[in-house]
Design a protein around this motif. Structure first.
Motif, short mmCIF file in Angstrom:
data_model
loop_
_atom_site.label_atom_id
_atom_site.label_comp_id
_atom_site.label_asym_id
_atom_site.label_seq_id
_atom_site.Cartn_x
_atom_site.Cartn_y
_atom_site.Cartn_z
N UNK A 59 1.97 2.76 7.96
CA UNK A 59 0.77 1.94 8.07
C UNK A 59 1.38 0.92 8.92
N UNK A 86 -3.53 7.63 3.63
CA UNK A 86 -2.24 7.28 4.46
C UNK A 86 -2.37 8.25 5.66
N UNK A 126 -6.45 6.20 -1.96
CA UNK A 126 -5.98 5.45 -0.85
C UNK A 126 -5.70 6.58 0.53
N UNK A 143 7.33 11.02 3.05
CA UNK A 143 6.56 10.22 4.26
C UNK A 143 5.72 9.21 3.60
N UNK A 144 5.19 9.68 2.56
CA UNK A 144 4.41 8.43 1.64
C UNK A 144 5.23 7.11 1.25
N UNK A 145 6.39 7.47 0.73
CA UNK A 145 7.35 6.54 0.25
C UNK A 145 7.90 5.61 1.46
N UNK A 146 7.59 6.16 2.68
CA UNK A 146 8.21 5.23 3.98
C UNK A 146 9.48 5.82 4.35
N UNK A 188 -4.26 9.97 -3.36
CA UNK A 188 -3.76 9.56 -1.98
C UNK A 188 -4.38 10.58 -1.12
N UNK A 198 7.65 8.72 -5.77
CA UNK A 198 8.47 7.53 -6.84
C UNK A 198 8.77 8.09 -8.20
N UNK A 220 0.88 -1.26 -0.04
CA UNK A 220 0.10 0.05 -0.08
C UNK A 220 0.84 1.20 -0.04
N UNK A 221 0.09 2.39 -0.53
CA UNK A 221 0.88 3.64 -0.33
C UNK A 221 1.19 3.86 1.47
N UNK A 222 2.19 4.53 1.37
CA UNK A 222 2.79 4.87 2.73
C UNK A 222 2.98 3.46 3.80
N UNK A 223 3.40 2.61 3.01
CA UNK A 223 3.19 1.14 3.79
C UNK A 223 4.09 1.33 5.24
#
Lengths: 169, 848
Positions: free
Chosen positions: A29, B310, B308, B327-330, B267, B348, A23-26
């Motif tokens: 989450x 987040x 989606x 932040x969304x990219x982890x 998002x 991305x 998922x986005x922002x895995x």
């Protein structure tokens, strides 16, 4: 007891990672859910190692994210939670006094707001934390006690609520 | 519209304005915090137990947060009734009112307002007309002047029901866009509307979309649109309410945007602190998907798009575009330099367009009603409306949707009704930690991007925190810098190190340990942080410092030079709130303690040393101390006036003041050889003489009238301040050796020159006795008299002729003195006051 809790948690974590890895922002989450389901509401070193391992990303990335965001706890949290909003509206309506009152009632000597997210009483009874803003500014000052937002808080009311909490009510 | 949507829409309409009566409760986070859940539960139970067919509905928030919980009641053909501050105990009465028109009419008597027709902008619902005596919602102060475009559905429909959203014209914009418009014509429509980004910077939305579309076309593949709902500005919560009250509006805006920009993924990045918003948005997304409005082949076309959520994890900097993407990219949410801009290389590495919640929310309306409809609100450079949260020191806190270009004044004193007569509003803080403080003297400024920026503030997301005399501006600046120092991501040096250095200096000012040089350092530091930081957070972080230095410098100076915090906030710089607020800075806690120990002479002496007129002031002071008294929280403020009177009156009655007078006279410093003239024998001149003569100077007071006392003698009626009391207290000043020269009005230049030549210093203490008048026609008619003149005549015992009927215009001290004096002269008196009775000083309401 502790062993089953940990085992249960391990299962949860595997499930959480599987469910969210695409998922986005895995990472946010997964860490959010991992903390939520942990019995003491925090991210332990093992949890972070496990997340890094299963996602095949460096542990430093997981640690960097876990320490960057104020939402994540790296220490076990108390049985109860008291969150004092430190937003502008709450500040101008006296939230600092509420924070100090809560700390002193729980016997917590000092809390450096700018250095740590939360502080837990020595007996593990309750954690006090601050939040930048709940977005409930119209009803300032706001304090959240065990997940329930209490608006237009006064020192008198806070003392009553904490006494009740201590008595187990 | 497809058959399915048609059916959903019909079901929604049946609920909103069908034959079934209903009662609705506004349930947003604010309402919940004030017991709205309990009210709804009580209504549900009561209706169920009474086997009523009426519905208890959950709706979003109507914006009037200060009056939560808000309840509306509906009976077919009748206007909606609006109730404020509803308790669960009201449920039986409300349930009964839904039963028949008679009970409903009875209930209308205690309603706050009615809604006869509601303009959902994409649909109008006429409920009915009745109850002529009841104001419409638009006539309530809080709503007067508001235009609900973004908040058109908030508080009127159930945010968890797609049926109700469809019923009020929801998704009609999307259907129109997809079935009749091309992406290019959509962007053209947005251009026509003139919509600018509602996150605060005000970049033209159409331009952002155009760049994104061009980039997406040039580089085929994935592209993203993001809704920035990381509303981190403390004091701002409109985005929370927009999502909580009307999540479909946001979804519709994003789908239209995706279609226009050619994006494949959407998002919504929401703060974790907003759980209810996340929950409602999730439900709404599922409903939209089920209805074929989201997902694959939207509305049976080839257009695919999905959204989606987040949830952020509490980092203010994530509101910045590049940090949000990280932040969304982890990753940790640290910003990166631009260019490349997100529209070129975003999430991305793909084209990404990020818009604020409220920007998206404006889109469905612009498409459904056309760009021109939208631009008919607001001003040409800033069309449309903006939702602001007015919080802090105002009576009506809440969400206010204003056409751009409205003045701050109209919102603060109009809709929010100010703070009443007891407190003075000092200014407001606009735009959160990146914004600035605007003093109340500039409240005539129109609210739009350009005007706020000119003042050094920003519109930001629209948080307006109002401050009054009890807020210290140094503390406010310190609070914000503390916030940004804490939230700085640490990537670039100016922001990371600069904010903590600024914070150190501000701590110094607040502790009374700073110098004026420190203020210069603070300012230059602020300017270099502004110039050299990497991202928007750093570049704007100094705004609170720069604006407070610009508009409230006197407060900084007082902290530094006088070591005083006038607002009584900075703990090291005041003894007690009463002492701090007292213009004489009397040691109030000190004499209270002495009094408690029954040491009345010592208490009197302590008082007298700072205030030569304790008996007089005890009767007529404005009592700033009472406005700040913390005892207020328990019962009511300490009655300093009565205590003063008690002290002075008892001492005078016992004749024990003489020994203390003698003590003061003995303590006088040896003669300094300096001569000082004071012009005016009113309270200011008398106090100046009292202090200066004890320092050994030779003092002469000149006054135009026949006796000393000024306003105390000639303005305040004897029944409030007995002339003997005043006379007695003035004798102390005479005994100390002050000379008085009466009957000497200062009228010529030569007189002043002689005074200057003959003295080492001249103090002008003439007060503010000039009558300014009202500036309305008829003031010069015979029988119209300024209060000052009238009161002077009364105090000279002239018994002015007032006739049998007197009207007093105004409700302040002079007005009440004039009214009571006229009453004593045998007239019947009416007071005409421009404000509401509730805004009047409590002690005066007693007379009416």
């Amino acid at each position: 007891m502790p062993s089953t809790a940990v085992a249960q948690k391990d299962g949860d974590l595997k499930h959480i990672i599987l469910e969210n890895r695409d998922k986005q922002g895995y990472l946010l989450k997964i860490l959010e859910k991992a903390q939520e389901t942990s019995p003491k509401l925090y991210l332990s070193e093992e949890t972070m190692r496990e997340v890094a391992h299963r996602l095949d990303i460096p542990l430093t990335q997981v640690y960097s994210v876990a320490t960057f965001y104020s939402f994540f706890n790296l220490k076990p949290q108390g049985l109860h939670s008291i969150v004092v909003c430190r937003g502008t509206a709450c500040h101008t309506r006296g939230s600092l006094a509420l924070l100090n009152e809560a700390l002193s009632m729980l016997g917590i000597k000092s809390f450096k707001e700018e250095e740590e997210n939360s502080v837990t009483s020595l007996d593990g009874f309750a954690s006090v934390r601050t939040v930048a803003c709940f977005g409930q500014c119209a009803l300032a000052p706001v304090v959240m006690i065990d997940g329930e937002v209490k608006s237009r808080m006064t020192i008198g009311r806070l003392v009553t609520l904490l006494h009740k909490m201590k008595k187990g009510g | 519209m497809s058959a399915d949507l048609g059916a959903l829409r019909k079901a929604g309409l049946m609920r909103l304005s069908g034959q079934t009566p209903w009662v609705s409760v506004g349930i947003g986070t604010c309402g919940k915090g004030n017991g709205a859940d309990e009210v709804l539960a009580a209504l549900e139970t009561t209706l169920k137990n009474g086997k009523s067919e009426a519905l208890a509905r959950r709706v979003g928030c109507f914006g009037f947060c200060a009056a939560e919980p808000l309840v509306m009641a509906y009976r077919p053909g009748k206007p909606l009734l609006l109730f404020t501050d509803v308790k669960a105990s009201k449920a039986p009465a409300l349930a009964k009112a839904l039963g028949d028109n008679e009970a409903f009419a009875k209930m209308a008597k205690i309603a706050e307002a009615k809604i006869e027709v509601w303009d959902f902008r994409t649909q109008k619902i006429t409920y009915g007309e009745d109850f002529a005596y009841l104001p419409t919602w638009k006539e309530l102060a809080f709503f007067k002047g508001q235009e609900k475009l973004v908040l058109r559905d908030a508080g009127m429909i159930d945010p968890e029901s797609i049926e109700e959203y469809l019923a009020v014209g929801g998704y009609s914009g999307l259907i129109k866009a997809i079935t009749t418009m091309t992406p290019d014509s959509l962007i053209e429509e947005v251009k026509k509307s003139g919509l600018r980004g509602r996150g605060g910077a005000g970049f033209p939305t159409w331009k952002k979309w155009r760049i994104m579309r061009d980039n997406a076309l040039a580089s085929p593949g994935e592209s993203y649109i993001v809704c920035n709902a990381d509303e981190g500005d403390p004091g701002a919560y409109m985005n929370r309410n927009e999502i909580e009250s009307d999540p479909h509006m946001l979804i519709e805006g994003m789908i239209i945007g995706a279609y226009a920009m050619g994006a494949s993924h959407g998002i919504v990045y929401v703060r974790a602190e907003y759980p209810l918003a996340v929950e409602r948005l999730e439900k709404a997304l599922a409903q939209a998907k089920k209805a074929g409005l989201l997902g694959k082949q939207i509305l049976e076309t080839r257009f695919n798009f999905d959204i989606e959520i987040v949830t952020g994890a509490g980092a203010f900097v994530c509101g910045e575009e590049t940090a949000l993407i990280a932040s969304i990219e982890g990753k940790a949410g640290r910003p990166s330099p631009r260019p490349p801009f997100p529209a070129q290389k975003g999430l991305y590495g793909r084209p990404t367009s990020i818009n604020n919640v409220e920007t998206w929310c404006n889109i469905p309306l612009i498409v459904a009603r056309g760009g021109e409809y939208f631009s008919s609100f607001g001003t040409p450079p800033s069309p449309g409306t903006k939702v602001f949260s007015f919080v802090g020191k105002v009576r009506n806190t809440g969400l206010v949707e204003l056409p751009m270009g409205s003045t701050l004044e109209s919102a603060v004193y109009g809709m929010c009704e100010g703070m009443g007569p007891k407190k003075k509003i000092k200014g407001l803080q606009s735009g959160g930690p990146s914004g600035g403080c605007i003093p109340s003297s500039l409240f005539k400024t129109p609210i739009d991007y350009e005007h706020l920026a000119e003042l050094g503030a920003i519109m930001g997301s629209g948080g307006m925190v109002v401050m009054d005399q009890d807020n210290c501006m140094v503390d406010v600046a310190r609070y914000f810098i503390g916030f940004t120092a804490n939230e700085s991501c640490g990537k670039c040096t100016p922001c990371r190190e600069g904010t903590s250095q600024m914070l150190n200096i501000l701590h110094g000012v607040a502790d009374g340990e700073a110098s004026e040089q420190d203020l210069k350092t603070l300012e230059s530091l602020a300017l270099s942080i502004k110039d050299s930081s990497l991202c928007g957070l750093g570049q704007t972080t100094a705004n609170p410092v720069l604006t407070t230095l610009k508009y409230f410098k006197d407060e900084y100076i007082q902290h530094i030079k006088a070591k005083r915090c006038p607002a009584g906030v900075c703990e090291n710089l005041y003894v007690a709130l009463c002492e701090s607020s007292c213009p004489l800075h009397m040691n109030i806690p000190g004499y209270l303690q002495l009094l408690k120990e029954n040491r009345i002479e010592d208490a009197f002496e302590l008082t007298l040393r700072e205030n030569p007129l304790p008996g007089s002031l005890g009767r007529i002071c404005h009592f700033h101390c009472r406005m700040r008294c913390r005892r207020d929280m328990l019962d009511e403020s300490v009655s300093q006036g009565e205590i003063h009177r008690y002290l002075a009156d008892s001492m005078y009655k016992m004749g024990r003041e003489k020994s203390i007078y003698n003590k003061l006279i003995k303590e006088k410093l040896p003669a300094s050889g300096k001569k000082i003239a004071i012009v005016g024998a009113g309270p200011a001149g008398l106090s100046a003489a009292f202090w200066l003569c004890r320092l050994g100077h030779e003092i002469t007071i000149y006054d135009g009238s026949t006796e000393a006392g000024g306003i105390l003698r000639w303005g305040i009626p004897a029944y409030r301040l007995p002339k003997d009391m005043l006379k007695k207290e003035i004798t102390l000043i005479q005994k100390l050796g002050v000379k008085f020269v009466f009957n000497t009005p200062m009228e010529s230049k030569e007189q002043w020159q002689r005074l200057i030549d003959a003295n080492d210093a001249v103090i002008v203490a003439v007060g503010a006795g000039h009558e300014t008048g009202l500036g309305i026609p008829g003031e010069s008619l015979s029988g119209v008299m300024p209060a000052g003149e009238f009161l002077k005549a009364v105090s000279e015992n002239q018994k002015p002729k007032v006739g049998s009927e007197v009207v007093v215009v105004g409700g302040g001290n002079s007005a009440i003195d004039a009214a009571r004096s006229a009453l004593r002269l045998g007239a019947s008196v009416k007071i005409v006051y421009r404000r509401a009775r509730a805004h009047w000083r409590k002690e005066y309401r007693f007379f009416a």
